[in-house]
Write an enzyme that holds these catalytic residues in place. Structure first.
Site, PDB file in Angstrom:
ATOM      1  N   ASP A  74     -10.168  -3.227  -5.300  1.00  0.00           N
ATOM      2  CA  ASP A  74      -9.334  -2.185  -4.692  1.00  0.00           C
ATOM      3  C   ASP A  74      -9.335  -1.201  -5.272  1.00  0.00           C
ATOM      4  O   ASP A  74      -8.729  -1.219  -6.506  1.00  0.00           O
ATOM      5  CB  ASP A  74      -7.911  -2.917  -4.423  1.00  0.00           C
ATOM      6  CG  ASP A  74      -6.770  -2.052  -3.931  1.00  0.00           C
ATOM      7  OD1 ASP A  74      -7.206  -1.055  -3.317  1.00  0.00           O
ATOM      8  OD2 ASP A  74      -5.704  -2.577  -3.629  1.00  0.00           O
ATOM      9  N   HIS A  83      -8.275  -4.938  -0.924  1.00  0.00           N
ATOM     10  CA  HIS A  83      -6.895  -4.206  -0.313  1.00  0.00           C
ATOM     11  C   HIS A  83      -6.558  -4.726   1.112  1.00  0.00           C
ATOM     12  O   HIS A  83      -7.572  -4.820   1.689  1.00  0.00           O
ATOM     13  CB  HIS A  83      -7.104  -2.683  -0.348  1.00  0.00           C
ATOM     14  CG  HIS A  83      -5.888  -1.895  -0.184  1.00  0.00           C
ATOM     15  ND1 HIS A  83      -5.048  -1.788  -0.956  1.00  0.00           N
ATOM     16  CD2 HIS A  83      -5.495  -1.348   1.030  1.00  0.00           C
ATOM     17  CE1 HIS A  83      -4.212  -0.754  -0.511  1.00  0.00           C
ATOM     18  NE2 HIS A  83      -4.486  -0.804   0.780  1.00  0.00           N
ATOM     19  N   SER A  91       0.754  -1.096   0.042  1.00  0.00           N
ATOM     20  CA  SER A  91       0.094   0.022   0.176  1.00  0.00           C
ATOM     21  C   SER A  91       0.884   1.262   0.001  1.00  0.00           C
ATOM     22  O   SER A  91       1.679   1.335  -0.810  1.00  0.00           O
ATOM     23  CB  SER A  91      -0.920  -0.043   1.218  1.00  0.00           C
ATOM     24  OG  SER A  91      -2.151   0.973   1.133  1.00  0.00           O
TER      25      SER A  91
END
Length: 358
Positions: free
Chosen positions: A298, A328, A144
């Site tokens: 995501d 995610h 991320s």
């Protein structure tokens, strides 16, 4: 955290950080791995050192955690990350996970600078020798926001004449790679999906640069890029970079330009150190072997897909692992209280790639 923020009691990030403070876990070693906390260039680092005897030098992964540049650090959220970390150490690989400074107290480029200081320190021959690391088998990685930092660090190393050791690989797990276009098909399709909604990702991006709500509002309407930066849009033009199955029925529209004043006050969102997708193809072709994980559900999916396609076009060997049934953060759902088969599957695929390619 959002409710507390709306009531004016506490900044939403401070509320999240208060929760994670109670999730700190001290370094705990076992018969297979020595876990210890130290500092690289005054930045906190948690090391996972395999105890298994090695015939030669070990490979290493320098890992940057996610959390929207505003939460998390080595030793926090450890219930989720420890199984992941131990699996990397389990393939006789040293893992260094670091604690860069966080928003809202610190804004870009502080997070990047901390990450870069850690990587540059670790790549010194004396440090590699100290930990028995093979200089030809080093990977930078992150998930991320950490994937964002890992990608930016890998790019910056290519421009640093002081760094002699070259990376063998980079591994980017559902990375955030650009804030130029926040209305990609993945942002539209997953606008209200759990874990990471469109509006929350917009908020994380804007908080990375400033607490000024005018930037967040401009980003939310996708009208934050000034016309003088129009030359950057081809780098993130999804109509040219996404495969047909991800374009679906979406129609690309030309950008709606925003205020030059915002970009002048907060130039970070146009800086490749914050948005690695904005570098030229000439820069991309010098990057190392790459692993990119993207998840169908995501908002950041298309960032990773576009980066994979641009790297491949530039001649970089890329393994693009697209999980059609994942969301995610799925890789960290591998232990209680929520344990999912998809999390274990994605972790195992990533570890297998590391084992075979690093």
């Amino acid at each position: 955290a959002e409710v507390v923020d709306q009531l004016g009691l506490m900044h939403h990030v401070e509320a999240l950080m208060l929760v994670t403070t109670f999730q700190y876990i001290a370094p705990t070693s076992d018969e297979n791995v020595t876990v210890m906390d130290t500092e690289f260039n005054n930045v906190g680092v948690r090391l996972y050192l395999p105890r298994k005897l090695s015939d030669g030098l070990r490979r290493a992964v320098v890992y940057f955690h996610g959390g929207g540049w505003c939460i998390g650090q080595a030793g926090k959220l450890a219930d989720a990350s420890k199984p992941f970390s131990l699996k990397i150490a389990g393939i006789n690989t040293l893992l260094a996970s670091n604690s860069y400074r966080l928003a809202p107290k610190y804004r870009f480029p502080v997070q990047f600078e901390d990450a870069y200081l850690v990587m540059k320190f670790f790549l010194q021959s004396s440090v590699l020798s100290q930990y028995g690391v093979d200089p030809d088998r080093i990977c930078v990685a992150g998930d991320s926001a950490g994937g964002n930092l890992a990608a930016a660090v890998a790019q910056q190393l290519l421009e640093d004449s002081e760094v002699e050791t070259k990376l063998k690989a980079q591994a980017l797990l559902y990375p955030a790679l650009q804030s130029l276009d926040l209305n990609l098909p993945s942002y539209q399709e997953n606008e209200n999906k759990p874990v990471l909604s469109k509006l929350y990702m917009v908020r994380l991006w804007s908080e990375y640069f400033t607490s000024d709500s005018s930037l967040r509002e401009a980003m939310a309407s996708n009208r934050h890029v000034p016309v003088e930066s129009s030359h950057l849009f081809p780098f993130v033009n999804w109509s040219n970079l996404l495969p047909e199955e991800l374009k679906k029925d979406h129609v690309y529209t030309s950008p709606t330009y925003g205020s030059s004043e915002l970009a002048q006050k907060y130039p970070g969102f146009l800086d490749p150190r914050a948005a690695p997708l904005l570098v030229s193809d000439a820069q991309l072709r010098r990057l190392p072997l790459t692993y990119i994980l993207t998840c169908q559900y995501d908002v950041l999916r298309d960032d990773g897909v576009m980066y994979a396609r641009r790297l491949q076009a530039a001649g970089v060997p890329v393994t693009h692992d697209h999980a059609k049934d994942a969301f995610h953060g799925a890789m960290f759902f591998v232990s209680g209280p929520i344990e999912l088969a998809v999390g274990h599957r994605l972790v195992n695929r990533y570890i297998k790639w590391l084992n075979e390619n690093l």
